[in-house]
Write an enzyme that holds these catalytic residues in place. Structure first.
Site, PDB file in Angstrom:
ATOM      1  N   GLU A  70       0.853  -1.198   0.000  1.00 42.72           N
ATOM      2  CA  GLU A  70       0.000   0.000   0.000  1.00 42.72           C
ATOM      3  C   GLU A  70       0.883   1.241   0.000  1.00 42.72           C
ATOM      4  O   GLU A  70       2.108   1.141   0.105  1.00 42.72           O
ATOM      5  CB  GLU A  70      -0.931  -0.019   1.219  1.00 42.72           C
ATOM      6  CG  GLU A  70      -1.954  -1.142   1.159  1.00 42.72           C
ATOM      7  CD  GLU A  70      -2.892  -1.171   2.351  1.00 42.72           C
ATOM      8  OE1 GLU A  70      -3.390  -0.113   2.751  1.00 42.72           O
ATOM      9  OE2 GLU A  70      -3.114  -2.261   2.891  1.00 42.72           O
ATOM     10  N   HIS A  75      -8.896   9.353   3.326  1.00 43.71           N
ATOM     11  CA  HIS A  75      -8.497   8.267   2.412  1.00 43.71           C
ATOM     12  C   HIS A  75      -8.706   8.777   0.993  1.00 43.71           C
ATOM     13  O   HIS A  75      -9.758   9.349   0.685  1.00 43.71           O
ATOM     14  CB  HIS A  75      -9.343   7.021   2.667  1.00 43.71           C
ATOM     15  CG  HIS A  75      -8.743   5.797   2.055  1.00 43.71           C
ATOM     16  ND1 HIS A  75      -8.678   5.603   0.689  1.00 43.71           N
ATOM     17  CD2 HIS A  75      -8.150   4.715   2.607  1.00 43.71           C
ATOM     18  CE1 HIS A  75      -8.084   4.443   0.439  1.00 43.71           C
ATOM     19  NE2 HIS A  75      -7.742   3.887   1.591  1.00 43.71           N
ATOM     20  N   ARG A 128      -0.529   8.739   1.948  1.00 42.95           N
ATOM     21  CA  ARG A 128      -1.928   9.131   1.758  1.00 42.95           C
ATOM     22  C   ARG A 128      -2.191  10.631   1.759  1.00 42.95           C
ATOM     23  O   ARG A 128      -3.048  11.116   1.043  1.00 42.95           O
ATOM     24  CB  ARG A 128      -2.736   8.516   2.886  1.00 42.95           C
ATOM     25  CG  ARG A 128      -3.792   7.627   2.417  1.00 42.95           C
ATOM     26  CD  ARG A 128      -4.394   6.915   3.572  1.00 42.95           C
ATOM     27  NE  ARG A 128      -4.318   5.501   3.302  1.00 42.95           N
ATOM     28  CZ  ARG A 128      -4.803   4.587   4.111  1.00 42.95           C
ATOM     29  NH1 ARG A 128      -5.361   4.948   5.247  1.00 42.95           N
ATOM     30  NH2 ARG A 128      -4.717   3.319   3.793  1.00 42.95           N
ATOM     31  N   HIS A 174     -11.231   9.501   7.127  1.00 38.71           N
ATOM     32  CA  HIS A 174     -10.992   8.061   7.308  1.00 38.71           C
ATOM     33  C   HIS A 174     -10.435   7.701   8.675  1.00 38.71           C
ATOM     34  O   HIS A 174     -10.853   6.714   9.273  1.00 38.71           O
ATOM     35  CB  HIS A 174     -10.012   7.632   6.209  1.00 38.71           C
ATOM     36  CG  HIS A 174      -9.698   6.175   6.184  1.00 38.71           C
ATOM     37  ND1 HIS A 174     -10.651   5.215   5.916  1.00 38.71           N
ATOM     38  CD2 HIS A 174      -8.527   5.494   6.378  1.00 38.71           C
ATOM     39  CE1 HIS A 174     -10.086   4.015   5.925  1.00 38.71           C
ATOM     40  NE2 HIS A 174      -8.797   4.152   6.237  1.00 38.71           N
ATOM     41  N   ARG A 229      -0.674   8.672   9.233  1.00 39.75           N
ATOM     42  CA  ARG A 229      -0.523   7.230   9.479  1.00 39.75           C
ATOM     43  C   ARG A 229      -0.136   6.475   8.211  1.00 39.75           C
ATOM     44  O   ARG A 229      -0.727   6.679   7.139  1.00 39.75           O
ATOM     45  CB  ARG A 229      -1.853   6.669   9.998  1.00 39.75           C
ATOM     46  CG  ARG A 229      -1.863   5.163  10.148  1.00 39.75           C
ATOM     47  CD  ARG A 229      -3.172   4.696  10.734  1.00 39.75           C
ATOM     48  NE  ARG A 229      -4.271   4.915   9.826  1.00 39.75           N
ATOM     49  CZ  ARG A 229      -4.782   3.992   9.022  1.00 39.75           C
ATOM     50  NH1 ARG A 229      -4.271   2.772   8.989  1.00 39.75           N
ATOM     51  NH2 ARG A 229      -5.799   4.269   8.240  1.00 39.75           N
TER      52      ARG A 229
HETATM   53  P1  FAD Z   1     -13.292   0.419  16.410  1.00 39.29           P
HETATM   54  O1  FAD Z   1     -13.020  -0.814  15.650  1.00 39.29           O
HETATM   55  O2  FAD Z   1     -13.909   1.544  15.681  1.00 39.29           O
HETATM   56  O3  FAD Z   1     -14.218   0.033  17.643  1.00 39.29           O
HETATM   57  C1  FAD Z   1     -14.767   1.047  18.456  1.00 39.29           C
HETATM   58  C2  FAD Z   1     -15.831   0.422  19.314  1.00 39.29           C
HETATM   59  O4  FAD Z   1     -16.245   1.332  20.327  1.00 39.29           O
HETATM   60  C3  FAD Z   1     -17.099   0.057  18.556  1.00 39.29           C
HETATM   61  O5  FAD Z   1     -17.515  -1.191  19.019  1.00 39.29           O
HETATM   62  C4  FAD Z   1     -18.084   1.155  18.957  1.00 39.29           C
HETATM   63  O6  FAD Z   1     -19.429   0.769  18.867  1.00 39.29           O
HETATM   64  C5  FAD Z   1     -17.664   1.366  20.390  1.00 39.29           C
HETATM   65  N1  FAD Z   1     -18.026   2.662  20.973  1.00 39.29           N
HETATM   66  C6  FAD Z   1     -17.718   3.902  20.510  1.00 39.29           C
HETATM   67  N2  FAD Z   1     -18.216   4.839  21.343  1.00 39.29           N
HETATM   68  C7  FAD Z   1     -18.826   4.195  22.353  1.00 39.29           C
HETATM   69  C8  FAD Z   1     -19.543   4.597  23.507  1.00 39.29           C
HETATM   70  N3  FAD Z   1     -19.732   5.883  23.797  1.00 39.29           N
HETATM   71  N4  FAD Z   1     -20.046   3.650  24.335  1.00 39.29           N
HETATM   72  C9  FAD Z   1     -19.902   2.329  24.063  1.00 39.29           C
HETATM   73  N5  FAD Z   1     -19.243   1.881  22.961  1.00 39.29           N
HETATM   74  C10 FAD Z   1     -18.718   2.800  22.132  1.00 39.29           C
HETATM   75  N6  FAD Z   1      -6.682   0.022   9.357  1.00 39.29           N
HETATM   76  C11 FAD Z   1      -5.712  -0.859   9.021  1.00 39.29           C
HETATM   77  O7  FAD Z   1      -4.719  -1.002   9.743  1.00 39.29           O
HETATM   78  N7  FAD Z   1      -5.846  -1.600   7.886  1.00 39.29           N
HETATM   79  C12 FAD Z   1      -6.912  -1.495   7.059  1.00 39.29           C
HETATM   80  O8  FAD Z   1      -7.007  -2.205   6.063  1.00 39.29           O
HETATM   81  C13 FAD Z   1      -7.926  -0.568   7.380  1.00 39.29           C
HETATM   82  N8  FAD Z   1      -8.993  -0.401   6.571  1.00 39.29           N
HETATM   83  C14 FAD Z   1     -10.015   0.426   6.980  1.00 39.29           C
HETATM   84  C15 FAD Z   1     -11.157   0.519   6.194  1.00 39.29           C
HETATM   85  C16 FAD Z   1     -12.233   1.279   6.622  1.00 39.29           C
HETATM   86  C17 FAD Z   1     -13.470   1.372   5.774  1.00 39.29           C
HETATM   87  C18 FAD Z   1     -12.146   1.979   7.852  1.00 39.29           C
HETATM   88  C19 FAD Z   1     -13.297   2.792   8.335  1.00 39.29           C
HETATM   89  C20 FAD Z   1     -10.992   1.919   8.610  1.00 39.29           C
HETATM   90  C21 FAD Z   1      -9.922   1.141   8.184  1.00 39.29           C
HETATM   91  N9  FAD Z   1      -8.758   1.046   8.943  1.00 39.29           N
HETATM   92  C22 FAD Z   1      -7.776   0.170   8.578  1.00 39.29           C
HETATM   93  C23 FAD Z   1      -8.662   1.685  10.239  1.00 39.29           C
HETATM   94  C24 FAD Z   1      -8.966   0.643  11.322  1.00 39.29           C
HETATM   95  O9  FAD Z   1     -10.009  -0.190  10.876  1.00 39.29           O
HETATM   96  C25 FAD Z   1      -9.372   1.280  12.628  1.00 39.29           C
HETATM   97  O10 FAD Z   1      -8.485   2.302  12.973  1.00 39.29           O
HETATM   98  C26 FAD Z   1      -9.369   0.234  13.734  1.00 39.29           C
HETATM   99  O11 FAD Z   1     -10.169  -0.846  13.358  1.00 39.29           O
HETATM  100  C27 FAD Z   1      -9.872   0.862  15.024  1.00 39.29           C
HETATM  101  O12 FAD Z   1     -10.064  -0.155  15.960  1.00 39.29           O
HETATM  102  P2  FAD Z   1     -10.587   0.236  17.402  1.00 39.29           P
HETATM  103  O13 FAD Z   1     -10.786  -1.041  18.128  1.00 39.29           O
HETATM  104  O14 FAD Z   1      -9.713   1.254  17.984  1.00 39.29           O
HETATM  105  O15 FAD Z   1     -11.987   0.964  17.126  1.00 39.29           O
HETATM  106  C1  SIN Z   2      -7.322   0.477   2.783  1.00 39.29           C
HETATM  107  O1  SIN Z   2      -7.590  -0.702   2.600  1.00 39.29           O
HETATM  108  O2  SIN Z   2      -7.034   1.261   1.879  1.00 39.29           O
HETATM  109  C2  SIN Z   2      -7.368   1.005   4.179  1.00 39.29           C
HETATM  110  C3  SIN Z   2      -6.078   0.749   4.820  1.00 39.29           C
HETATM  111  C4  SIN Z   2      -5.893   1.601   6.032  1.00 39.29           C
HETATM  112  O3  SIN Z   2      -6.673   2.496   6.306  1.00 39.29           O
HETATM  113  O4  SIN Z   2      -4.898   1.355   6.713  1.00 39.29           O
END
Ligand code: FAD
Ligand code: SIN
Length: 528
Positions: free
Chosen positions: A114, A242, A289, A350, A385
């Site tokens: 990537e 993104h 990015r 993103h 990032r």
């Molecule tokens: P999240 O997975 O967002 O989980 C947050 C949790 O907190 C959820 O369950 C939510 O419901 C809960 N929550 C929030 N507020 C509250 C509240 N007030 N009370 C109770 N619960 C609450 N990163 C990569 O490294 N590789 C990738 O390929 C990639 N692709 C991506 C594609 C997309 C479409 C997106 C949106 C992001 C992508 N990212 C990627 C970024 C990555 O997915 C996220 O940064 C990562 O998953 C965040 O994980 P997390 O556990 O911190 O938060």
């Molecule tokens: C993507 O698949 O382009 C998302 C990857 C990322 O946000 O790290």
């Protein structure tokens, strides 16, 4: 009043919250609160994959260098080193928990590339890596007797000395967290959850912008809660856009077209069909990015176009469909055969690079409160990032926070005498239009003035407009019985305010923060 007591409280059920819960569960009772269905999270939608140094010719040195270059001088080098060097161990653990990553015919992991990566190092499961990770982790949670998961519980406020009548401000040494007030969305009652330690794992804030790849849960609740509790927040000016979200006006959230598609050979073209990235950076379509998103923004603005194209027509059809079946099918469902016509794409909000400031064990500035994942600011990402480093960061810090918290759990006692939630003098919301309209205003302000390209004047205008929204929501909050929509809006306005404040404080252009009034740094980067 409902009151619960748990050793380890976890807010959020994405990769950060779940992987931490699985680790601390050997040391005490764990309660996970999550505000929607248990699998709803940014994690679930991750496409490209998770970066890790698996085989030669890749090396720790190269992954560290790529992360530092992408972070544009703002990364904490010690943290970058920790994350990269611990990557393989954490990946092996994820695999042992049942996550499947794609392999080549020869049996080694199929590593994708990537933007900003000098090597192929992204482990993936087709183009729905996050879904696969979430599936495997939740299966482990369900099988664990020490973990209780409560969905449709909305964490509203951290409980601190403030709730025992002690005046707390941002200079107060030793603010302590005793748990949270949480709104049970099934009963609409506020409950007290007392905890020896609390982990904030509440994810990002994409919904403060009109166009985002984030699902609707991403409203910056954790950052707002910690800010209100006088915890430290850092680097919020660095919001990552993104480059390639599918262009579908009015669609919320936006469907992502993974950066791994460009890693596979796809090329960005303007509406005249010209491949434009070489004008902007020698790494062309695989530049970091911030550079690609800015280049697209510039093409769209100078030409007056609403989108650019991603050209996949020259790519191997079978291999593409095998690696990216969801992207292929999504395009087909919109009558775009991506082997015959280009995909219209635009940048979309993103990822939140800043957040709750933590140390190398995920400890926030508030005692007994840890923060991991997208809501945290560890120093890994700096000003921008590197793709696929966020799932990795969440895993590494969940482990480190779990080791730290479990080592201390027996020395912490529950706080007594916490009052129940006081909603005297409030009434049910009369008009939802007050909330829905303010949200639209917030999203317009952030998108128009605090987006990919900023200026002092735009930031000032955003700040002034946001003050009005802030006063209105605080007034509404005083008068209205708590409800999720109101609280989320209040949180989003708070997070917007912090982003603008941090952006105004930074007197330079750096990484994702590009200010037309401070552009000298950017010129330096282009000539590098
Ligand atoms: P999240 O997975 O967002 O989980 C947050 C949790 O907190 C959820 O369950 C939510 O419901 C809960 N929550 C929030 N507020 C509250 C509240 N007030 N009370 C109770 N619960 C609450 N990163 C990569 O490294 N590789 C990738 O390929 C990639 N692709 C991506 C594609 C997309 C479409 C997106 C949106 C992001 C992508 N990212 C990627 C970024 C990555 O997915 C996220 O940064 C990562 O998953 C965040 O994980 P997390 O556990 O911190 O938060
Ligand atoms: C993507 O698949 O382009 C998302 C990857 C990322 O946000 O790290």
């Amino acid at each position: 009043m409902q009151q619960k007591e748990v050793d380890f409280l976890v807010i959020g059920s994405g990769i950060a919250g779940i992987s931490y819960a699985l680790k601390v569960a050997s040391y005490g009772k764990v309660l996970m609160l999550t505000k929607a269905d248990e699998d709803e999270s940014n994690t679930k939608y991750a496409q490209g994959g998770i970066a890790a140094v698996m085989y030669e010719p890749d090396s720790f040195y190269k992954h560290i260098e790529d992360t530092l270059i992408c972070g544009d001088g703002e990364c904490d080098e010690n943290i970058v080193k920790i994350v990269v060097e611990e990557s393989k161990e954490r990946i092996n653990e994820l695999i042992s928990w049942g996550t499947h990553f794609d392999k080549t015919e020869s049996g080694v992991y199929d590593l994708a590339k990537e933007g900003g990566h000098s090597e192929h190092r992204v482990l993936h499961h087709k183009d729905n890596t996050g879904f696969e990770i979430e599936r495997a982790l939740l299966a482990q949670v369900h099988a664990h007797p020490n973990i209780e998961i409560q969905s449709h519980y909305f964490a509203m406020e951290l409980i601190t000395q403030h709730h025992k009548g002690v005046w707390v401000n941002s200079q107060t040494p030793g603010v302590e967290c005793y748990g949270v007030y949480a709104l049970n969305l099934k009963t609409q009652k506020v409950e007290v959850v007392l905890a020896k330690t609390t982990l904030m794992a509440s994810g990002g804030c994409g919904n403060i912008y009109e166009s985002t790849t984030n699902p609707v849960i991403a409203t910056g609740d954790g950052v707002a809660m910690v800010y209100r509790a006088k915890g430290k927040i850092k680097d919020m000016e660095f919001i990552q856009f993104h480059p390639t979200a599918l262009y579908q006006p009015g669609k919320h959230p936006s469907f992502l077209v993974s950066e791994a598609v460009r890693g596979f050979g796809a090329v960005l073209r303007n509406q005249s069909g010209d491949a434009f990235m070489e004008k902007y950076d020698h790494r062309k379509d695989l530049a970091p990015r911030d550079i690609v998103a800015r280049a697209i923004d510039n093409e769209m603005k100078t030409r007056g176009d609403d989108f650019v194209y991603l050209d996949c027509t020259a790519l191997n059809n079978d291999e593409f469909i095998n690696h990216f079946p969801n992207i292929y099918n999504k395009c087909l469902s919109l009558n775009i055969n991506l082997f015959e016509s280009y995909i219209p794409v635009v940048p979309a909000a993103h990822y939140m690079c800043g957040g709750i400031q933590v140390d190398e064990y995920g400890r926030s500035s508030i005692q007994n409160l840890y923060a991991v994942g997208e809501c945290s600011r560890t120093g890994l990402h700096g000003a921008n990032r590197l793709a696929s480093n966020s799932l990795l960061e969440a895993l590494v810090f969940a482990h480190r926070a779990a080791v730290h918290a479990s080592g201390r759990i027996n020395s912490i006692v529950f706080m007594q005498g916490i009052p129940s939630w006081n909603d005297e003098g409030t009434a049910s919301p009369e008009e939802m239009i007050l909330i829905t309209q303010s949200l639209k205003e917030l999203q317009a302000i952030m998108s128009n003035y605090v987006g990919i390209v900023r200026s002092n004047l735009r930031l000032k205008r955003a700040f002034d407009r946001l003050l009005i929204l802030h006063m209105e929501i605080e007034d509404l909050h005083e008068r209205t019985t708590v409800n999720k929509a109101l609280y989320e809006l209040r949180n989003m306005i708070k997070v917007g305010y912090i982003i603008i404040k941090h952006a105004m404080q930074r007197k330079e252009s750096k990484g994702l923060h590009y200010n037309l009034d401070h552009f000298n740094h950017q010129v330096r980067r282009k000539t590098e």
